[in-house]
Scaffold this active site. Structure first.
Site, PDB file in Angstrom:
ATOM      1  N   GLY A 250      -2.660   3.143  -8.874  1.00 56.61           N
ATOM      2  CA  GLY A 250      -1.530   2.237  -8.670  1.00 56.61           C
ATOM      3  C   GLY A 250      -0.615   2.702  -7.549  1.00 56.61           C
ATOM      4  O   GLY A 250      -0.128   1.893  -6.751  1.00 56.61           O
ATOM      5  N   ASP A 251      -0.380   4.014  -7.485  1.00 53.10           N
ATOM      6  CA  ASP A 251       0.437   4.574  -6.397  1.00 53.10           C
ATOM      7  C   ASP A 251      -0.256   4.351  -5.050  1.00 53.10           C
ATOM      8  O   ASP A 251       0.399   4.078  -4.039  1.00 53.10           O
ATOM      9  CB  ASP A 251       0.664   6.068  -6.613  1.00 53.10           C
TER      10      ASP A 251
END
Length: 301
Positions: A250-251
């Site tokens: 996600g990052d």
């Protein structure tokens, strides 16, 4: 310039054992140490993609020094605040027949040290990008996200927020440039279950109505949905590949989106596609996404 804030960075000690037995000596057959924290992951992937950033946050002791040294090895700029006492945390992530995590507490952060962070944030200029993400240590105010956004509200800084539901909901009145919930977090906000890209769209629009400028929803293997500031919807299934490690995916999507947005002079479709490619590239690798891996996935986007 791009800035990231990680309030409670860590050294992630990743180990694998054949069969973990409580109360016995367990020997590892794999070990790796990585700098950890959501903002730190964003900085690393940005560096991998050829974009400079400055990682902000709090560091303490020899573990803090090691985190900073490893970030510099990745080519990341750093401007951390050194805490006078305590240690930056070590998080143990053990993979066996089941996956187990033991996360450290991190150092206590004083009011003076928090004021030092505010002073650094005050130097951020209009049109800079700021990523604030991850958990807030117990020694800091639980409304840290709001306090930062309120402080910068008149500076035209593009702020990206990736946080749990309550932290995310509370910043919406300050009009973050981008928020990135996953479909489970989005469902929690509205007490619904969201499994398909189509089901995500009306609830992402609601977040936009509540104040977010752009809403990017990650959905693991289902791909992602973006609703841009003009109300246009982009959706795409994730590329095919074997998921090796979903930590940091996600990052990586956030970093890919930022890179694509800057490289295309604000083209949301290109930012969206690069975000999906970066998130998937990290998921398909033991390490965070490299430029080569992202570009390979973009060929078929």
């Amino acid at each position: 310039m791009i800035y990231t804030v990680t309030f409670n960075p860590s050294l992630d000690y990743i180990i694998q054992v054949d069969n973990f037995t409580v109360g016995a000596i367990n020997k590892t057959y794999f070990e790796k140490i990585l700098p950890g924290g959501k903002g730190i992951n964003v900085s690393i992937v940005l560096s991998n993609l050829g974009h400079e950033s400055i990682a902000l946050g709090f560091m303490a002791g020899f573990t803090g020094n090691e985190i900073e040294n490893r970030l510099k090895d990745y080519g990341c700029g750093t401007d951390f605040i050194q805490i006078s006492e305590g240690l930056s945390r070590i998080n143990v992530k053990m993979k066996a027949n089941e996956e187990t995590e033991i996360n450290g507490q991190g150092p206590l952060i004083s009011k003076d040290e928090l004021e030092t962070l505010y002073a650094k944030l005050d130097q951020i200029k209009a049109e800079d990008l700021l990523v604030i993400s991850g958990s807030i240590p117990s020694s800091l105010p639980d409304n840290m996200y709001e306090l930062i956004m309120q402080r910068l509200s008149n500076k035209k800084v593009k702020i990206i927020v990736d946080a749990t539901r309550n932290l995310m909901k509370k910043v919406l009145p300050y009009h973050p440039f981008l928020i990135k919930p996953n479909n489970y977090e989005l469902g929690e906000i509205f007490d619904v279950e969201l499994k398909t890209r189509e089901s995500v769209i009306p609830y992402a629009r609601k977040l936009q109505e509540m104040g977010a400028v752009n809403v990017l929803v990650s959905m693991a293997g289902e791909g992602a949905v973006l609703i841009d500031e003009n109300g246009k919807v982009y959706q795409r299934q994730a590329p095919k590949g074997q998921v090796i490690n979903s930590v940091g995916a996600g990052d990586s999507m956030v970093a890919g989106f930022i890179a694509g947005y800057l490289e295309s002079n604000g083209d949301y479709e290109k930012a969206f596609l690069k975000g999906i490619a970066a998130g998937s590239a990290s998921a398909f690798s033991e390490n965070l996404a490299s430029k080569e891996e992202v570009n390979e996935l973009l060929k078929n986007a």
